[in-house]
Design an enzyme around this catalytic site. Structure first.
Site, PDB file in Angstrom:
ATOM      1  CE  LYS A  52      54.982  49.201  59.464  1.00 12.71           C
ATOM      2  NZ  LYS A  52      54.485  47.832  59.353  1.00 12.71           N
ATOM      3  CG  ASN A  99      50.388  42.255  47.428  1.00 14.69           C
ATOM      4  OD1 ASN A  99      50.434  43.130  46.558  1.00 14.69           O
ATOM      5  ND2 ASN A  99      50.123  42.560  48.678  1.00 14.69           N
ATOM      6  CB  SER A 115      53.419  49.835  56.366  1.00 16.87           C
ATOM      7  OG  SER A 115      52.890  48.610  55.919  1.00 16.87           O
ATOM      8  CE  LYS A 142      59.773  40.544  56.287  1.00 23.37           C
ATOM      9  NZ  LYS A 142      59.593  41.617  55.300  1.00 23.37           N
ATOM     10  CB  THR A 158      55.100  46.194  47.483  1.00 24.97           C
ATOM     11  OG1 THR A 158      54.853  46.165  48.890  1.00 24.97           O
ATOM     12  CG2 THR A 158      56.486  45.669  47.194  1.00 24.97           C
ATOM     13  CE  LYS A 183      62.850  46.778  52.218  1.00 25.95           C
ATOM     14  NZ  LYS A 183      61.877  45.668  52.119  1.00 25.95           N
TER      15      LYS A 183
HETATM   16  P1  NAD Z   1      52.829  36.531  47.784  1.00 22.13           P
HETATM   17  O1  NAD Z   1      52.692  35.443  48.771  1.00 22.13           O
HETATM   18  O2  NAD Z   1      51.636  37.385  47.504  1.00 22.13           O
HETATM   19  O3  NAD Z   1      53.337  35.948  46.387  1.00 22.13           O
HETATM   20  C1  NAD Z   1      54.483  35.177  46.256  1.00 22.13           C
HETATM   21  C2  NAD Z   1      54.547  34.677  44.829  1.00 22.13           C
HETATM   22  O4  NAD Z   1      55.792  34.012  44.627  1.00 22.13           O
HETATM   23  C3  NAD Z   1      53.459  33.678  44.470  1.00 22.13           C
HETATM   24  O5  NAD Z   1      52.990  33.948  43.164  1.00 22.13           O
HETATM   25  C4  NAD Z   1      54.191  32.341  44.473  1.00 22.13           C
HETATM   26  O6  NAD Z   1      53.587  31.391  43.610  1.00 22.13           O
HETATM   27  C5  NAD Z   1      55.533  32.767  43.958  1.00 22.13           C
HETATM   28  N1  NAD Z   1      56.588  31.833  44.295  1.00 22.13           N
HETATM   29  C6  NAD Z   1      56.801  31.161  45.447  1.00 22.13           C
HETATM   30  N2  NAD Z   1      57.887  30.359  45.320  1.00 22.13           N
HETATM   31  C7  NAD Z   1      58.360  30.567  44.080  1.00 22.13           C
HETATM   32  C8  NAD Z   1      59.456  30.042  43.335  1.00 22.13           C
HETATM   33  N3  NAD Z   1      60.262  29.147  43.885  1.00 22.13           N
HETATM   34  N4  NAD Z   1      59.643  30.480  42.079  1.00 22.13           N
HETATM   35  C9  NAD Z   1      58.824  31.391  41.531  1.00 22.13           C
HETATM   36  N5  NAD Z   1      57.769  31.920  42.164  1.00 22.13           N
HETATM   37  C10 NAD Z   1      57.539  31.498  43.418  1.00 22.13           C
HETATM   38  O7  NAD Z   1      54.070  37.402  48.292  1.00 22.13           O
HETATM   39  P2  NAD Z   1      54.383  38.935  47.998  1.00 22.13           P
HETATM   40  O8  NAD Z   1      53.819  39.742  49.090  1.00 22.13           O
HETATM   41  O9  NAD Z   1      54.062  39.232  46.578  1.00 22.13           O
HETATM   42  O10 NAD Z   1      55.984  38.933  48.214  1.00 22.13           O
HETATM   43  C11 NAD Z   1      56.880  38.592  47.160  1.00 22.13           C
HETATM   44  C12 NAD Z   1      58.244  39.173  47.486  1.00 22.13           C
HETATM   45  O11 NAD Z   1      58.119  40.581  47.650  1.00 22.13           O
HETATM   46  C13 NAD Z   1      58.892  38.659  48.789  1.00 22.13           C
HETATM   47  O12 NAD Z   1      60.284  38.614  48.634  1.00 22.13           O
HETATM   48  C14 NAD Z   1      58.526  39.732  49.787  1.00 22.13           C
HETATM   49  O13 NAD Z   1      59.434  39.766  50.893  1.00 22.13           O
HETATM   50  C15 NAD Z   1      58.647  40.955  48.905  1.00 22.13           C
HETATM   51  N6  NAD Z   1      57.946  42.106  49.457  1.00 22.13           N
HETATM   52  C16 NAD Z   1      56.584  42.117  49.581  1.00 22.13           C
HETATM   53  C17 NAD Z   1      55.975  43.229  50.147  1.00 22.13           C
HETATM   54  C18 NAD Z   1      54.484  43.325  50.291  1.00 22.13           C
HETATM   55  O14 NAD Z   1      54.014  44.383  50.729  1.00 22.13           O
HETATM   56  N7  NAD Z   1      53.711  42.332  49.919  1.00 22.13           N
HETATM   57  C19 NAD Z   1      56.739  44.321  50.576  1.00 22.13           C
HETATM   58  C20 NAD Z   1      58.117  44.284  50.392  1.00 22.13           C
HETATM   59  C21 NAD Z   1      58.711  43.165  49.840  1.00 22.13           C
END
Ligand code: NAD
Length: 430
Positions: free
Chosen positions: A68, A219, A356, A104, A188, A92
């Site tokens: 997953k 997000n 999920s 992934k 999350t 996790k």
């Molecule tokens: P997203 O695409 O919605 O948002 C990413 C954010 O990071 C954006 O605001 C972007 O502008 C910012 N960003 C990108 N590069 C950057 C930098 N160099 N410095 C500062 N900010 C930067 O992504 P998301 O879903 O919010 O995911 C963010 C993190 O959370 C990732 O590491 C992802 O693996 C982790 N995560 C997300 C989920 C989920 O369900 N969305 C679940 C587990 C983990």
């Protein structure tokens, strides 16, 4: 040159192995990804030209269930990163006791440069290329950086077209009208928030005198900032890929989200209706945000943000890793010496995969839950496993990260043993 992301991720496993009695067979098993797929995806662009994009899917370990994990769209995506993310997902899912292994995927692309139709063709092309590698009982997809509900909907639809049957359970994080779960988009951040609240109460800290900085305003980042602000924490800094903003007296997070939604950029604003006016603030870089003198730092963007280079400058008391892998293993040691408590990614951001899992269960049963039920079950799961990890860390005098790996390793080791290892056959009698 620094360690590859996967070698760095593996050092966390090595640290936890010192505390766990599992067989050499099981240890060897966990060092190797089960299967990795690399594909070229042809996409007809809007101007008529043909472009190929590189895509990946890694199924790291499926001992405890189908693999997953999310799909990431980013120019920096490569096999090393996808493999590391699949490795983290394995631990996790085990730490949260979900019946899944870790997987992934990703595509090396800057999605901001594509039109919506190009993005749709790319997403459907990715599924065409990996359809035989995934499935509701094999490997289940979800959103990650720069992928969202809309993209998950296209992916589920494309898989259903290929298999000639509606297969909602192959992808989670779908639009609700296509079988998505209520509460998945905020899961999350909501999961992280439940653990933060639990840990702050253990540490006897109160929201009103606790300052927070959040890196990343997507997000996960924007939602956790909003939840923290609503609960009374003082969110003093936020940032996105363009940079950050800081205001000592706290930021108005709902207004910033509204402004970001309409303008695609972050500004310290106060909005009344549709009119937003800029309020007093400092513009800061991401590097400055990480080094702010705050109580809680929440990295919620990319991996490798806190390294041996900037770790000495970090002033936060607590770091909650909403992003995957934001701290390198070298930086871990430095933060530990400074007495900074790090709450690890495999616990803190597990709310996403937990809801999920709830979505997958709902798809397979055909019975859909209310938001209250989703959040109640999420809170129960996050708090139960966080408490276990906290206790392991206290009992073994380890970091919370090592404790989380110990917790996951115990479950993984037991499952690998049960499938049959040399020790298992040597020691057990019927
Ligand atoms: P997203 O695409 O919605 O948002 C990413 C954010 O990071 C954006 O605001 C972007 O502008 C910012 N960003 C990108 N590069 C950057 C930098 N160099 N410095 C500062 N900010 C930067 O992504 P998301 O879903 O919010 O995911 C963010 C993190 O959370 C990732 O590491 C992802 O693996 C982790 N995560 C997300 C989920 C989920 O369900 N969305 C679940 C587990 C983990």
């Amino acid at each position: 040159m620094g360690l590859s992301l996967f070698s760095d991720a593996s050092t966390r496993l090595a640290q936890a192995l010192k505390f766990v009695a599992i067989s050499d067979d099981a240890i060897e098993h966990l060092k190797h990804p089960k299967a990795s797929l690399s594909v070229s995806i042809p996409v007809r662009m809007d101007n008529g030209s043909l472009r190929f994009f590189q895509g990946y899917r890694v199924r790291y370990d499926d001992t405890r269930g189908p693999t997953k994990g999310g799909v990431r769209y980013h120019p920096g995506v490569n096999l090393d990163e996808v493999q590391s993310l699949a490795f983290w997902m394995t631990f996790k899912c085990a730490a949260l006791n979900l019946p899944y292994g870790g997987g992934k995927g990703g595509i090396t692309v800057n999605p901001k440069e594509l039109s919506r139709l190009e993005l749709e063709r790319l997403s459907r092309g990715y599924i065409d290329a990996i359809a035989d590698f995934i499935g509701p009982d094999v490997d289940i997809l979800a959103p990650d950086m720069y992928t969202n509900q809309m993209i998950m909907g296209w992916m589920m639809d494309q898989y259903s077209i290929i298999k000639r049957q509606i297969s909602p359970a192959v992808v989670t994080g779908k639009p609700i009208t296509m079988g998505g779960s209520v509460g998945r988009e905020s899961a999350t951040a909501m999961g992280a928030f439940f653990v933060i609240e639990r840990m702050m109460s253990k540490l006897d800290r109160h929201p009103s005198n606790t300052t927070v900085a959040v890196q990343g305003f997507g997000n996960a980042g924007a939602t956790i900032a909003a939840l923290m602000a609503k609960a009374g924490y003082k969110v003093v800094a936020v940032s996105d890929s363009q940079g950050g903003i800081y205001a000592k007296k706290g930021l108005d997070i709902p207004s910033i989200r509204q402004y970001k939604h309409s303008s695609r950029s972050i500004q310290a604003v106060y909005c009344a209706g549709t009119v937003c006016s800029v309020v007093e603030h400092e513009v800061i870089t991401n590097e400055q945000l990480l080094a702010l003198d705050v109580d809680i730092l929440i990295p919620a963007a990319l991996e490798n943000q806190i390294t041996a280079t900037n770790a000495p400058q970090i002033q936060a008391k607590y770091i909650f890793e909403v992003a995957n892998g934001p701290i390198t293993s070298e930086a871990d040691g430095i933060l530990d010496q400074k007495g900074i408590m790090v709450f690890p990614d495999i616990l803190i951001n597990a709310g996403g995969v937990t809801v999920s899992y709830f979505e997958w269960v709902q798809n397979r049963s055909g019975l859909y839950w209310t938001l209250e039920e989703v959040n109640r079950r999420l809170q129960e799961k996050m708090v139960t496993e966080a408490d276990h990890i906290w206790t392991i860390s206290q009992d073994r005098s380890t970091s919370l990260r090592t404790a989380a790996y110990i917790h996951a390793l115990n479950r993984l080791g037991e499952a690998i043993e049960a499938k049959g290892t040399r020790d298992y056959y040597a020691n057990k009698r019927f």
